[in-house]
Design a protein around this motif. Structure first.
Motif, PDB file in Angstrom:
ATOM      1  N   CYS A  11      96.655   4.434 -68.548  1.00  0.00           N
ATOM      2  CA  CYS A  11      97.821   4.323 -68.319  1.00  0.00           C
ATOM      3  C   CYS A  11      98.620   5.190 -69.325  1.00  0.00           C
ATOM      4  O   CYS A  11      98.411   5.289 -70.557  1.00  0.00           O
ATOM      5  CB  CYS A  11      98.313   2.986 -68.609  1.00  0.00           C
ATOM      6  SG  CYS A  11     100.244   2.766 -68.921  1.00  0.00           S
ATOM      7  N   CYS A  14     100.759   2.638 -72.091  1.00  0.00           N
ATOM      8  CA  CYS A  14     100.053   1.802 -73.026  1.00  0.00           C
ATOM      9  C   CYS A  14      98.819   2.495 -73.445  1.00  0.00           C
ATOM     10  O   CYS A  14      98.032   1.871 -74.290  1.00  0.00           O
ATOM     11  CB  CYS A  14      99.981   0.296 -72.345  1.00  0.00           C
ATOM     12  SG  CYS A  14      98.657  -0.123 -71.224  1.00  0.00           S
ATOM     13  N   CYS A  40      97.353  -1.871 -65.381  1.00  0.00           N
ATOM     14  CA  CYS A  40      97.109  -2.074 -66.882  1.00  0.00           C
ATOM     15  C   CYS A  40      97.731  -3.135 -67.350  1.00  0.00           C
ATOM     16  O   CYS A  40      98.161  -4.021 -66.661  1.00  0.00           O
ATOM     17  CB  CYS A  40      97.279  -0.435 -67.461  1.00  0.00           C
ATOM     18  SG  CYS A  40      99.249  -0.316 -67.380  1.00  0.00           S
ATOM     19  N   GLN A  41      97.949  -3.330 -68.569  1.00  0.00           N
ATOM     20  CA  GLN A  41      98.372  -4.420 -69.291  1.00  0.00           C
ATOM     21  C   GLN A  41     100.017  -4.205 -69.105  1.00  0.00           C
ATOM     22  O   GLN A  41     100.658  -5.355 -69.143  1.00  0.00           O
ATOM     23  CB  GLN A  41      98.165  -4.456 -70.888  1.00  0.00           C
ATOM     24  CG  GLN A  41      96.639  -4.793 -70.961  1.00  0.00           C
ATOM     25  CD  GLN A  41      96.383  -4.981 -72.498  1.00  0.00           C
ATOM     26  OE1 GLN A  41      97.173  -5.120 -73.377  1.00  0.00           O
ATOM     27  NE2 GLN A  41      94.915  -4.709 -72.813  1.00  0.00           N
ATOM     28  N   CYS A  42     100.532  -2.964 -68.977  1.00  0.00           N
ATOM     29  CA  CYS A  42     101.773  -2.805 -68.966  1.00  0.00           C
ATOM     30  C   CYS A  42     102.551  -2.569 -67.446  1.00  0.00           C
ATOM     31  O   CYS A  42     103.737  -2.848 -67.295  1.00  0.00           O
ATOM     32  CB  CYS A  42     102.434  -1.924 -69.792  1.00  0.00           C
ATOM     33  SG  CYS A  42     102.255  -0.223 -69.557  1.00  0.00           S
ATOM     34  N   CYS A  43     101.792  -2.040 -66.540  1.00  0.00           N
ATOM     35  CA  CYS A  43     102.497  -1.384 -65.501  1.00  0.00           C
ATOM     36  C   CYS A  43     101.453  -1.482 -64.191  1.00  0.00           C
ATOM     37  O   CYS A  43     100.287  -2.083 -64.443  1.00  0.00           O
ATOM     38  CB  CYS A  43     102.476   0.096 -65.346  1.00  0.00           C
ATOM     39  SG  CYS A  43     103.687   0.701 -66.723  1.00  0.00           S
TER      40      CYS A  43
HETATM   41 ZN    ZN Z   1     100.208   0.544 -69.187  1.00  0.00          ZN
END
Ligand code: ZN
Length: 438
Positions: A11, A14, A40-43
């Protein structure tokens, strides 16, 4: 995209690993993901027609929503910049829609050429002088530098990336050097889509923004390059530091190289200027390594004179300041900043041998076909007229050589015409006129 690309893809925001969101709409075939959503963890990011779209600009968001709905054709159209909102009353949207239908129809036919598709895009893609690209002065220097530097650092394997590589003309120069296949990164989805189909088949295209952090893991590549584009990047410091991160294999740069070729020089004026820096301004971007800055006119002379390509030269600052374009090489590999013999022209076509489309048939005799050099426009002549240094005004090609060329081989007596780019090795289906070759 190949599932193995997850090993290098990160990403841009992140830095986390990505994976296919299997609860969302997706289409896969064996090791390949054709359409789907990466998380991913953010998007979340869409994969459209096999190309991961690793940015959050409005078309990417719209395309992601369309993929989630399973409307992959419309998602591709949105990424092509050809609208996608058929119900829109907006005139510009409807015009884009009509172009989109023509482009979709061409793509679906197996014999559509690169040229036909680019022409169908019309104003929606910057086509420029692509027909002549493989013989223009900027390309021949970029190609020679890529072959010399990538050919050196990738000797024992390793991967290359062509950043802001557009429709992949120089990615093509890396195909046989990079293992796994080179990554082609660019913001313009239509261009990398065309590259994968025509110019650099087998490359791994990734759609990303050159003004954002690059969506790849540290040390994913041994060779990173950016040609004829860096002066248009606003976030130059971030870009260079990211190039160095991508090629940081933990060996202090002794086995890798980062190359910026054909970037304009603030000290001189050139057409399509961008926001260039001075030679010293470019040097300052690297911080942790002193890059070699070379004037492109000297490299051009090396190529025209048949080599060697001398990357050992260190020009005085005053001489560099007079150069319209610069090549910048950051490496600690002992084999890069030295003179490199130019490779002999290939005797087998990578695509197909053609008479350079800058030539038109000017006459025939019993034994030969005569060709005359003519430029497509005054603008072209002004920007690329230096090609006169290797392209003769008139040239005669023996008739019996033409079918040999068409069969993908160069008769010995024509090897020099290949070296001089009177004969060029073009991608299959490129759509160049077949002057004199049947
Ligand atoms: Zn991310």
């Amino acid at each position: 995209m190949l599932r193995s690309t997850f090993d290098i893809l990160r990403c841009p925001y992140c830095g986390g690993r990505l994976d296919l969101v299997t609860s969302s709409y997706h289409q896969t075939q064996g090791d390949e993901i054709q359409h789907g959503i990466l998380g991913c963890q953010c998007c979340v990011f869409p994969v459209v027609d096999g190309i991961p779209v690793m940015h959050l600009q409005p078309p990417a968001t719209q395309a992601r929503e369309l993929v989630e709905q399973g409307d992959t054709l419309k998602a591709r159209r949105v990424m092509f910049g050809l609208g996608g909102n058929v119900d829109s009353a907006d005139k510009a949207d409807r015009a884009g829609e009509a172009v989109g239908e023509r482009v979709d129809a061409l793509i679906a036919s197996s014999d559509a050429t690169y040229r036909a598709i680019v022409e169908a895009f019309g104003e929606y893609i910057e086509g420029g002088y692509f027909l002549y690209r493989f013989a223009d002065p900027t390309y021949i220097v970029g190609h020679a530098v890529a072959r010399a530097v990538a050919g050196t650092v990738l000797t024992r394997g390793g991967r290359a990336i062509d950043i802001c590589g557009g429709s992949g003309h120089l990615t093509r120069s890396l195909m046989d050097l990079s293992s796994p296949a080179p990554v082609l990164a660019d913001l313009y989805f239509a261009k990398i889509w065309l590259a994968r189909r025509f110019t650099a088949p087998g490359c791994e295209p990734v759609c990303c923004d050159g003004n954002a952090p690059m969506p790849f893991a540290r040390g994913s590549f041994r060779y990173a390059m950016c040609s004829d584009a860096f002066m248009y990047i606003w976030t130059k410091r971030q870009f260079v530091q990211d190039m160095l991160r991508l090629t940081d294999n933990g060996d202090g740069g002794r086995e890798s190289a980062a190359v910026i070729s054909h970037t304009h020089n603030q000290c001189t004026w050139t057409p399509s200027h961008g926001q260039p820096l001075t030679p010293d301004g470019y040097r300052n971007l690297f911080e942790t390594i002193e890059p070699r800055v070379v004037g492109e006119s000297s490299l051009f002379a090396d190529v025209v004179n048949g080599g060697p390509l001398d990357l050992s030269r260190q020009a005085a600052e005053k001489a560099l300041e007079a150069e319209p374009a610069l090549t910048i090489i950051a490496t600690r590999h002992a084999g890069v900043l030295v003179p490199h013999a130019l490779e002999p022209p290939p005797d087998r076509a990578q695509g197909e041998f053609r008479v350079n489309p800058l030539y038109a048939v000017s006459g025939t005799t019993a034994a030969s076909v005569m060709f005359h050099l003519r430029f497509p426009s005054e603008d072209y002549e002004q920007e690329y007229g230096a090609c006169r240094q290797y392209l003769p005004e008139d040239v005669a090609i023996p008739r019996e050589a033409l079918p040999v060329l068409a069969a993908g081989r160069v008769p010995v007596e024509l090897a020099d015409l290949l070296r001089r780019r009177v004969i060029v090795d073009l991608p299959r289906g490129y759509g160049a006129p077949s002057a004199g070759i049947t």
